[in-house]
Design an enzyme around this catalytic site. Structure first.
Site, PDB file in Angstrom:
ATOM      1  CG  ASP A  36       3.687 -95.868  31.212  1.00 17.55           C
ATOM      2  OD1 ASP A  36       2.628 -96.515  31.121  1.00 17.55           O
ATOM      3  OD2 ASP A  36       4.408 -95.885  32.227  1.00 17.55           O
TER       4      ASP A  36
ATOM      5  CG  HIS B 161       4.555 -99.215  32.698  1.00 13.68           C
ATOM      6  ND1 HIS B 161       4.499 -98.130  33.539  1.00 13.68           N
ATOM      7  CD2 HIS B 161       4.457-100.317  33.496  1.00 13.68           C
ATOM      8  CE1 HIS B 161       4.365 -98.557  34.784  1.00 13.68           C
ATOM      9  NE2 HIS B 161       4.340 -99.862  34.789  1.00 13.68           N
TER      10      HIS B 161
ATOM     11  CB  CYS C  22       5.548-100.473  38.229  1.00 12.10           C
ATOM     12  SG  CYS C  22       3.855-100.836  37.747  1.00 12.10           S
TER      13      CYS C  22
END
Length: 276
Positions: free
Chosen positions: A213, A245, A156
């Site tokens: 995502d 995600h 991330c």
């Protein structure tokens, strides 16, 4: 939450224990890697303005270990990131995850994601890059790390940093970026983004992204792929069509076991292929 000033962050900085408050409750699928055969735990990394905490793990025998920098999500160096560090150590790496938000605040103790994002937004890329340089230096001088076999991976927020640090430090042999943001607004704190450095990248990076995502549109992934064509890095991007995600985050509802395990195997092969 009061911002930690540069004068007092040294005294107050500690490493998280357990999982961050913002990610409770923790999924029953969370992987737990033991410390048997390892030297594992918190260390302090000397940096330009003091020292920052980090979590490191390595085998308790041997030396000249290949180094892997593990770069955190927005939730800090909490239990999941520490577990990933131990997984690398079990594979024979000296793995280390420095706490890169520590000057701005302790995100592990916050339950509100918006408050966490406000802290993370104050973290300058230049500070992060400098801290990672210091972490590599510490790994070589203090933990039997091999500077010629340096890898990096991040998740991330840390996925974005993986691309940027590889562009900064050509001594990195290879990197794996898990669903890191590729585009963004150019600001004083974040002057460049992965798409801006893609064409000059020389370090081979494997990008692992999710087709579902909602925070990283596929058109930005394609934009990054296009920019990489003009680089000498031989980087690649894989998109898992059905993955959201944070599909590697086994402690969260976003976890997708099949894609996570496949990505982990691809990471190991990528590092081996490129000499990490």
């Amino acid at each position: 939450m009061t911002e930690i000033t540069r004068r007092n962050f040294i005294a107050t900085a500690t490493l998280a224990t357990g999982f961050a408050l913002a990610v409770q409750p923790v999924s029953a699928k969370a992987i737990a890697t033991d410390t048997q055969g390892l030297v594992a735990g918190a260390v302090k990394i000397p940096v330009k303005d003091g020292e920052i905490p980090a979590y490191r793990a390595q085998l308790n025998t041997g030396g000249n270990f290949p180094i892997v920098l593990v770069i955190q999500e927005i939730f800090g160096v909490q239990e999941h990131i520490q577990d990933v560090v131990r997984r690398f150590a079990k594979l024979g790496y000296l793995a280390i995850a420095p706490e890169l938000f520590v000057r701005q605040g302790d995100v592990a103790k916050l339950s509100n994601v918006d408050e966490i994002r406000s802290i993370v937004a104050k973290v300058p890329d230049a500070q992060v890059i400098s801290d990672l340089d210091a972490t590599v230096d510490w790994a070589v001088k203090s933990a039997k790390g091999n500077a010629t076999r340096l890898g990096i991976t991040g998740f991330c927020w840390g996925g974005r940093i993986t691309w940027l640090y590889a562009a900064h430090n050509p001594q990195v042999k290879a990197g794996v970026a898990w669903y890191g943001r590729l585009v963004g607004n150019d600001t004083e704190l974040t002057p460049k983004h992965p798409v801006d450095v893609a064409s000059i990248l020389t370090v081979p990076i494997l990008g692992l992204y999710g087709g579902k995502d909602t925070g990283i549109p596929l058109d930005t992934v394609e934009q990054m792929r296009d920019r990489l064509k003009s680089s000498s890095s031989k980087s690649e991007i894989i998109v898992y069509p059905d993955a959201p995600h944070a599909f590697f985050a086994d402690y969260r509802p976003s976890y997708r076991e099949r894609e996570a395990l496949d990505g982990w195997q691809k990471l190991q092969a990528w590092f081996k292929q490129h000499g990490v």
